[in-house]
Design a protein around this motif. Sequence first.
Motif, PDB file in Angstrom:
ATOM      1  N   GLN A 318      58.657  65.279  64.447  1.00 32.75           N
ATOM      2  CA  GLN A 318      59.253  65.664  65.847  1.00 32.75           C
ATOM      3  C   GLN A 318      58.154  64.930  66.827  1.00 32.75           C
ATOM      4  O   GLN A 318      58.697  64.501  67.890  1.00 32.75           O
ATOM      5  CB  GLN A 318      58.907  67.206  65.833  1.00 32.75           C
ATOM      6  N   ALA A 319      56.985  64.638  66.627  1.00 40.07           N
ATOM      7  CA  ALA A 319      56.104  63.811  67.532  1.00 40.07           C
ATOM      8  C   ALA A 319      56.408  62.762  67.830  1.00 40.07           C
ATOM      9  O   ALA A 319      56.427  62.267  68.708  1.00 40.07           O
ATOM     10  CB  ALA A 319      54.530  64.072  67.038  1.00 40.07           C
ATOM     11  N   ALA A 320      56.790  62.045  66.547  1.00 39.10           N
ATOM     12  CA  ALA A 320      57.141  60.612  66.693  1.00 39.10           C
ATOM     13  C   ALA A 320      58.429  60.503  67.697  1.00 39.10           C
ATOM     14  O   ALA A 320      58.761  59.698  68.460  1.00 39.10           O
ATOM     15  CB  ALA A 320      57.364  60.191  65.278  1.00 39.10           C
ATOM     16  N   LEU A 321      59.483  61.407  67.075  1.00 37.76           N
ATOM     17  CA  LEU A 321      60.605  61.490  68.041  1.00 37.76           C
ATOM     18  C   LEU A 321      60.387  61.592  69.528  1.00 37.76           C
ATOM     19  O   LEU A 321      61.191  61.049  70.314  1.00 37.76           O
ATOM     20  CB  LEU A 321      61.724  62.352  67.296  1.00 37.76           C
ATOM     21  N   ASP A 322      59.587  62.578  69.788  1.00 36.27           N
ATOM     22  CA  ASP A 322      59.226  63.018  71.158  1.00 36.27           C
ATOM     23  C   ASP A 322      58.469  61.906  72.164  1.00 36.27           C
ATOM     24  O   ASP A 322      58.909  61.393  72.994  1.00 36.27           O
ATOM     25  CB  ASP A 322      58.305  64.213  71.230  1.00 36.27           C
ATOM     26  N   LEU A 323      57.661  61.246  71.131  1.00 36.72           N
ATOM     27  CA  LEU A 323      57.051  60.011  71.723  1.00 36.72           C
ATOM     28  C   LEU A 323      57.979  58.818  72.178  1.00 36.72           C
ATOM     29  O   LEU A 323      58.004  58.460  73.182  1.00 36.72           O
ATOM     30  CB  LEU A 323      56.104  59.355  70.678  1.00 36.72           C
ATOM     31  N   MET A 324      58.966  58.703  71.266  1.00 31.66           N
ATOM     32  CA  MET A 324      60.144  57.514  71.720  1.00 31.66           C
ATOM     33  C   MET A 324      60.734  58.091  72.743  1.00 31.66           C
ATOM     34  O   MET A 324      61.170  57.146  73.790  1.00 31.66           O
ATOM     35  CB  MET A 324      60.988  57.420  70.460  1.00 31.66           C
ATOM     36  N   LEU A 325      61.569  59.272  72.709  1.00 31.69           N
ATOM     37  CA  LEU A 325      62.394  59.697  73.950  1.00 31.69           C
ATOM     38  C   LEU A 325      61.845  60.290  75.150  1.00 31.69           C
ATOM     39  O   LEU A 325      62.335  59.868  76.369  1.00 31.69           O
ATOM     40  CB  LEU A 325      63.225  60.784  73.222  1.00 31.69           C
ATOM     41  N   SER A 326      60.690  60.766  75.012  1.00 34.30           N
ATOM     42  CA  SER A 326      59.965  61.436  76.306  1.00 34.30           C
ATOM     43  C   SER A 326      59.007  60.435  76.860  1.00 34.30           C
ATOM     44  O   SER A 326      58.957  60.543  78.027  1.00 34.30           O
ATOM     45  CB  SER A 326      59.354  62.579  75.928  1.00 34.30           C
ATOM     46  N   GLU A 327      58.449  59.348  76.172  1.00 39.93           N
ATOM     47  CA  GLU A 327      57.268  58.639  76.713  1.00 39.93           C
ATOM     48  C   GLU A 327      57.610  56.942  76.530  1.00 39.93           C
ATOM     49  O   GLU A 327      57.130  56.366  77.466  1.00 39.93           O
ATOM     50  CB  GLU A 327      55.813  59.013  76.015  1.00 39.93           C
ATOM     51  N   GLN A 328      58.412  56.815  75.527  1.00 43.88           N
ATOM     52  CA  GLN A 328      58.549  55.407  75.450  1.00 43.88           C
ATOM     53  C   GLN A 328      59.766  55.037  76.255  1.00 43.88           C
ATOM     54  O   GLN A 328      59.687  54.012  77.000  1.00 43.88           O
ATOM     55  CB  GLN A 328      58.688  54.861  74.096  1.00 43.88           C
ATOM     56  N   ALA A 329      60.932  55.588  75.987  1.00 44.18           N
ATOM     57  CA  ALA A 329      62.209  55.242  76.359  1.00 44.18           C
ATOM     58  C   ALA A 329      62.282  55.037  77.898  1.00 44.18           C
ATOM     59  O   ALA A 329      62.840  54.433  78.545  1.00 44.18           O
ATOM     60  CB  ALA A 329      63.407  56.117  76.092  1.00 44.18           C
ATOM     61  N   PRO A 330      61.394  56.109  78.368  1.00 40.89           N
ATOM     62  CA  PRO A 330      61.431  56.206  80.102  1.00 40.89           C
ATOM     63  C   PRO A 330      61.064  54.791  80.931  1.00 40.89           C
ATOM     64  O   PRO A 330      61.151  54.649  82.056  1.00 40.89           O
ATOM     65  CB  PRO A 330      60.872  57.331  80.523  1.00 40.89           C
ATOM     66  N   THR A 331      60.179  54.105  80.045  1.00 44.35           N
ATOM     67  CA  THR A 331      59.729  53.002  80.610  1.00 44.35           C
ATOM     68  C   THR A 331      60.190  51.519  80.319  1.00 44.35           C
ATOM     69  O   THR A 331      59.912  50.573  80.781  1.00 44.35           O
ATOM     70  CB  THR A 331      58.267  52.801  80.007  1.00 44.35           C
ATOM     71  N   LEU A 332      61.504  51.809  79.646  1.00 44.63           N
ATOM     72  CA  LEU A 332      62.272  50.700  79.318  1.00 44.63           C
ATOM     73  C   LEU A 332      63.378  50.421  80.217  1.00 44.63           C
ATOM     74  O   LEU A 332      64.115  51.191  80.871  1.00 44.63           O
ATOM     75  CB  LEU A 332      62.999  50.824  77.829  1.00 44.63           C
ATOM     76  N   THR A 333      64.015  49.027  80.378  1.00 47.46           N
ATOM     77  CA  THR A 333      65.144  48.747  81.065  1.00 47.46           C
ATOM     78  C   THR A 333      66.193  48.567  79.691  1.00 47.46           C
ATOM     79  O   THR A 333      65.912  47.408  78.852  1.00 47.46           O
ATOM     80  CB  THR A 333      65.251  47.421  81.489  1.00 47.46           C
ATOM     81  N   VAL A 334      66.959  49.727  79.362  1.00 44.39           N
ATOM     82  CA  VAL A 334      67.700  49.713  78.107  1.00 44.39           C
ATOM     83  C   VAL A 334      68.865  48.597  77.988  1.00 44.39           C
ATOM     84  O   VAL A 334      69.560  48.438  79.125  1.00 44.39           O
ATOM     85  CB  VAL A 334      68.073  51.023  77.908  1.00 44.39           C
ATOM     86  N   PRO A 335      68.963  47.659  77.239  1.00 42.20           N
ATOM     87  CA  PRO A 335      70.039  46.663  77.101  1.00 42.20           C
ATOM     88  C   PRO A 335      71.245  47.509  77.194  1.00 42.20           C
ATOM     89  O   PRO A 335      71.751  48.359  76.814  1.00 42.20           O
ATOM     90  CB  PRO A 335      69.803  45.999  75.669  1.00 42.20           C
ATOM     91  N   ASP A 336      72.362  46.743  77.630  1.00 41.44           N
ATOM     92  CA  ASP A 336      73.656  47.211  77.914  1.00 41.44           C
ATOM     93  C   ASP A 336      74.233  47.732  76.458  1.00 41.44           C
ATOM     94  O   ASP A 336      74.307  47.026  75.762  1.00 41.44           O
ATOM     95  CB  ASP A 336      74.560  46.192  78.506  1.00 41.44           C
ATOM     96  N   GLY A 337      74.972  48.638  76.537  1.00 40.13           N
ATOM     97  CA  GLY A 337      75.661  48.982  74.951  1.00 40.13           C
ATOM     98  C   GLY A 337      74.774  49.947  74.189  1.00 40.13           C
ATOM     99  O   GLY A 337      75.316  50.038  73.133  1.00 40.13           O
ATOM    100  N   VAL A 338      73.355  49.830  74.479  1.00 40.70           N
ATOM    101  CA  VAL A 338      72.600  50.642  73.580  1.00 40.70           C
ATOM    102  C   VAL A 338      72.473  51.949  73.890  1.00 40.70           C
ATOM    103  O   VAL A 338      71.992  52.197  75.366  1.00 40.70           O
ATOM    104  CB  VAL A 338      71.115  49.876  73.674  1.00 40.70           C
TER     105      VAL A 338
END
Length: 478
Positions: A318-338
Amino acid sequence: MTGTKHSLETVDYDRTKLRIRLLHIGFGAFAKAHVLVFHDEMLRQTKSDWGVAVTRLNSGADDLTRLDEADGIYTVGEMSGDDLSLRQVGAICATVHPKRDGIDALPDRIADPDLAVITLTITEKGYCLKDGKLDEDNAGIRQDLATPEAPSTAIGVLVEGLRRRQAAGLAGLTILSCDNLPANGELCRRAVLDFAARLTPVLAAWIETNCTFPCSMVDRITPAMTDSSFETLENALGHKDRNGILCETFRQWVIEDRFAGARPDWHLASAEFVDDVAPFEEMKLRMLNGSHSFLAYLGALAGKETIAGCMADPVFRQAALDLMLSEQAPTLTVPDGVDIKAYAEALIARFENTALHHKTTQIASDGSQKLPQRLLAPIRQHLKDGSPWTLSALAVAGWMFYCRGVSKSGSSLPLNDPMSSRIEAIVQETDGADYVDKMLSLSEIFGDDLSRSEPFTSALKSAYQRLQSTDVTLALKG
């Protein structure tokens, strides 16, 4: 899988028609499982003449000779849980090693008129850069600049080979970095041009005009082979293959579409040619590699041997998933279609693959070079935005704790790092908050800004104290 023979997808193209049009420098486990698999799949679909030569520069001459003895053919075992699929890779026509074949063998191979593309997996250290420029204090670079006709570094070899192409009136090449670095093509280009300019500006100008250095993003989990891995492969094949490799089923290759000449049809093997690789590489570096490092340091401290072992613990998962979605993903410019949530869940599923004995201590190596891209870059964005980064703080504090060489239970942890001597000196000197301050003074890792940031230093000291005073699992629960 023990004792069960599996079907083998054999080479189905005419290898006698292959010409050496691609050279791979730094041929190791990842190249076997990634670059050469894409290339082999292309050959299966096109029956083209794009043969490959592979080389290593320092160690590994015996490994290449063993590959020659197998006529360049080796097995890739793609594993998912209890499933194992096997394929032969037959794209390799020749191997080259300067200590075995002579100092001219590799530059002459680069100067071969048939050659069109060079791919590289030489690790960050292989580019010999410092502060974004060629490190002229590097001992290998100094030696190669003094005797450029007898190079020992990858950069020296590339420049000498390109010099011979220029002298022969040949076309330039595409030099494609496949190392797990942001803007890897630009880093390679900078190192090559800086080195060439030290020799002669005319050569540097020729390279800049005639050669291209596309960026790329690569992804495939490929654990180091062990005796157990080779036994698994032997049981599946029914015979030994000491050249073989085991890896996960997933593979991805995103390539900047900027080639100097002919381009292999890797898209037929699912590679993606794009205008800009940066959004893909940032997503992978932060979501996959950042969470890998998170699990490596904290998992090793908690006595977990593998990434799959971490995933078997619901708190770590759960911690790994939370790190990805709550702390890493918000810092990204997500490619189109992803779909970033689906991407994160797919990563978790890959981490759960029990067939991959991907050791936490293996992933924990070279932390001083991995932290800036994987964890510190997104932390800087959180500091700027004022958003939370609690799990990222635990990851960095976990690295600091790991560097002390002892897990929470007292077992030994290996420190394999280019900065190990400096880190070990700090470890011997102090601990606690003072230790955190000393580690933050390593500007090669943390820059000059983070050690002066009170929110950053306070959060790191707090996270480190939590790891000192409590079980890792409790620290992750908050």
